[in-house]
Design an enzyme around this catalytic site. Structure first.
Site, short mmCIF file in Angstrom:
data_model
loop_
_atom_site.label_atom_id
_atom_site.label_comp_id
_atom_site.label_asym_id
_atom_site.label_seq_id
_atom_site.Cartn_x
_atom_site.Cartn_y
_atom_site.Cartn_z
N ILE A 2 0.83 -1.20 0.00
CA ILE A 2 0.00 0.00 0.00
C ILE A 2 0.87 1.26 0.00
O ILE A 2 2.00 1.24 0.47
CB ILE A 2 -0.97 0.01 1.19
CG1 ILE A 2 -0.22 -0.03 2.53
CG2 ILE A 2 -1.94 -1.17 1.10
CD1 ILE A 2 -1.13 0.08 3.74
N PRO A 3 0.35 2.37 -0.53
CA PRO A 3 1.12 3.61 -0.65
C PRO A 3 1.03 4.46 0.61
O PRO A 3 0.35 4.12 1.58
CB PRO A 3 0.45 4.31 -1.82
CG PRO A 3 -1.00 3.91 -1.68
CD PRO A 3 -0.98 2.50 -1.17
N ASN A 5 -0.10 7.73 0.70
CA ASN A 5 -1.00 8.88 0.70
C ASN A 5 -2.30 8.66 1.47
O ASN A 5 -2.86 9.60 2.00
CB ASN A 5 -1.28 9.36 -0.73
CG ASN A 5 -1.82 8.27 -1.64
OD1 ASN A 5 -1.78 7.09 -1.31
ND2 ASN A 5 -2.32 8.68 -2.79
N LYS A 28 2.53 -4.76 3.25
CA LYS A 28 3.78 -4.01 3.26
C LYS A 28 3.43 -2.54 3.08
O LYS A 28 3.07 -2.11 2.00
CB LYS A 28 4.70 -4.49 2.12
CG LYS A 28 6.20 -4.30 2.40
CD LYS A 28 6.66 -2.86 2.47
CE LYS A 28 6.84 -2.24 1.09
NZ LYS A 28 7.45 -0.86 1.23
N GLY A 81 0.70 2.33 -6.75
CA GLY A 81 1.90 3.15 -6.87
C GLY A 81 2.12 3.58 -8.30
O GLY A 81 1.18 3.76 -9.07
N GLU A 103 -3.09 -0.60 -9.22
CA GLU A 103 -3.68 0.74 -9.36
C GLU A 103 -2.52 1.71 -9.44
O GLU A 103 -1.80 1.92 -8.47
CB GLU A 103 -4.60 1.03 -8.16
CG GLU A 103 -5.53 2.20 -8.40
CD GLU A 103 -4.88 3.51 -8.05
OE1 GLU A 103 -4.38 4.19 -8.98
OE2 GLU A 103 -4.83 3.85 -6.86
N GLY A 105 -2.14 5.10 -10.75
CA GLY A 105 -2.17 6.55 -10.92
C GLY A 105 -3.02 7.01 -12.07
O GLY A 105 -3.65 6.22 -12.78
N CYS A 137 -4.19 9.66 -6.44
CA CYS A 137 -4.11 9.08 -7.78
C CYS A 137 -5.28 9.49 -8.64
O CYS A 137 -5.16 9.62 -9.87
CB CYS A 137 -4.01 7.57 -7.69
SG CYS A 137 -5.35 6.82 -6.74
N GLN A 183 9.36 14.42 -3.32
CA GLN A 183 8.11 14.81 -3.95
C GLN A 183 7.98 16.33 -4.00
O GLN A 183 7.49 16.90 -4.98
CB GLN A 183 6.93 14.20 -3.20
CG GLN A 183 5.57 14.46 -3.82
CD GLN A 183 5.41 13.86 -5.20
OE1 GLN A 183 6.17 13.00 -5.60
NE2 GLN A 183 4.43 14.34 -5.94
N GLU A 236 1.61 12.68 -14.74
CA GLU A 236 1.06 12.78 -13.39
C GLU A 236 2.05 13.53 -12.50
O GLU A 236 3.18 13.10 -12.31
CB GLU A 236 0.79 11.39 -12.82
CG GLU A 236 0.10 11.45 -11.47
CD GLU A 236 -0.23 10.07 -10.92
OE1 GLU A 236 -1.31 9.91 -10.34
OE2 GLU A 236 0.60 9.15 -11.07
N ILE A 237 1.62 14.66 -11.95
CA ILE A 237 2.48 15.51 -11.13
C ILE A 237 2.40 15.10 -9.67
O ILE A 237 3.38 15.15 -8.94
CB ILE A 237 2.09 16.99 -11.31
CG1 ILE A 237 2.24 17.39 -12.79
CG2 ILE A 237 2.93 17.89 -10.40
CD1 ILE A 237 1.68 18.76 -13.11
#
Length: 334
Positions: A2-3, A5, A28, A81, A103, A105, A137, A183, A236-237
């Protein structure tokens, strides 16, 4: 995997269907946001979840993440990610013939026609790009507006952007900081490069007074009109940057909406019912919101993308199917 955000939400929406379908799971978390996952696991133990059902592995993606996805003991993987890392996950799981849901982005468009309720659309469109400082995302990062109302509507959006304020979470303003130095530098580089190349900067938010000069804060930026092939329009920024572009008619809107490598979410703003249906069918996107925008929507709505936004679906009843395998049993009776 998992990310960083939305760690609690991401853990919940993947772990719940996995456990509901009878699986044990290994999670993770991102090295940038692992405390939420560890706390939820601690609470799960207190609640009586049997040992071995939920397992947490922390570490860097290149080490822990790579080891997990390549492990012959797993039977399914989910990853959220970047497309680059998503490709590595696919390659690792494929060696063991293990399926995965990715998934990866998006560059989601907000498509505003000249018959739209502009007053209703404006604040929703602004929130869809500054939510979580644009680190979402499904952020609505492209604003496509029909030519006849382009100047008027973009001026309204610019007014909203000028009123945005950036600060610490404790300040409870419109926008918080970037997740880390990397970032922060990346988003600022996008903005600086666009300004240097002459893309009009129409409006910026403001940083709150008293913020540390070493903080990872970025003022929300509205650019337009952005050339259709420019990086602001295609890449994607993952920051609070909105790119405005005009379109002529429905055909042009579809062409522009589908002109990126991504296809995660789209917003369509029009009062024409027939056009709503046509646009929803023709946009290459996993989710389409009409006269609203959910930035991923609720847990009941299947979520996932097409093209470089990945494949497979999380959330909704479809997530249960992803987390299980159909077995056919045929029994003969005399």
């Amino acid at each position: 995997i998992i990310p960083w955000n939305y760690p609690a939400q991401m853990m919940g929406r993947t772990l719940a269907p996995a456990l509901a379908m009878g699986n044990a799971a290994v999670v993770k978390p991102s090295e940038d946001a692992c405390l939420t996952t560890l706390k939820l696991a601690e609470l799960a133990m207190e609640a009586g979840l049997p040992p071995g059902v939920l397992n947490i592995v922390t570490g860097y993606g290149a080490e822990a993440g790579a080891a997990l996805t390549a492990h012959p003991g797993i039977h399914f993987a989910t990853f959220t990610g970047s497309p680059e890392v998503g490709m590595q996950v696919q390659q690792a799981t494929a060696r063991n013939h293990v399926p995965c849901v990715l998934e990866l982005g998006g560059k989601s468009p907000q498509i505003v026609f000249d018959d739209a309720d502009l007053a209703k659309a404006a604040p929703i469109i602004v929130r869809a790009i500054v939510q979580n400082a644009g680190q979402t995302c499904s952020a609505g990062s492209r604003l496509l507006v029909q030519q006849g109302v382009y100047d008027r509507f973009v001026e309204t959006i610019a007014h909203h952007f000028s009123a945005l304020r950036v600060g610490t979470p404790e300040m409870d303003l419109d926008c918080g900081p970037m997740i880390n130095a990397k970032q922060h530098a990346r988003v600022r580089a996008f903005i600086a490069s666009a300004i240097e190349q002459g893309v009009p900067l129409l409006a910026e938010g403001k940083l709150a007074e008293g913020l540390s000069p070493n903080g990872y804060f970025v003022a929300p930026a509205l650019f337009g009109p952005v050339p259709r092939t420019h990086g602001l329009a295609c890449q994607e920024i993952f920051g609070p940057v909105l790119s405005a572009m005009p379109f002529t008619d429905e055909e042009d809107a579809v062409r522009l909406a589908n002109a990126t490598e991504y296809g995660l979410v789209a917003g369509v703003w029009t009062e024409n019912g027939s056009r709503q249906s046509r646009m929803a069918r023709r946009i290459a996107s996993g989710q389409v919101f009409i006269n609203c925008y959910g930035a991923g929507g609720g847990v009941e709505l299947p979520f996932g993308g097409v093209k470089k936004s990945g494949y497979g679906r999380e959330k909704g009843l479809l997530a249960l199917e992803e987390m299980s395998t159909t077995k056919t049993i045929v029994q003969h009776y005399e």
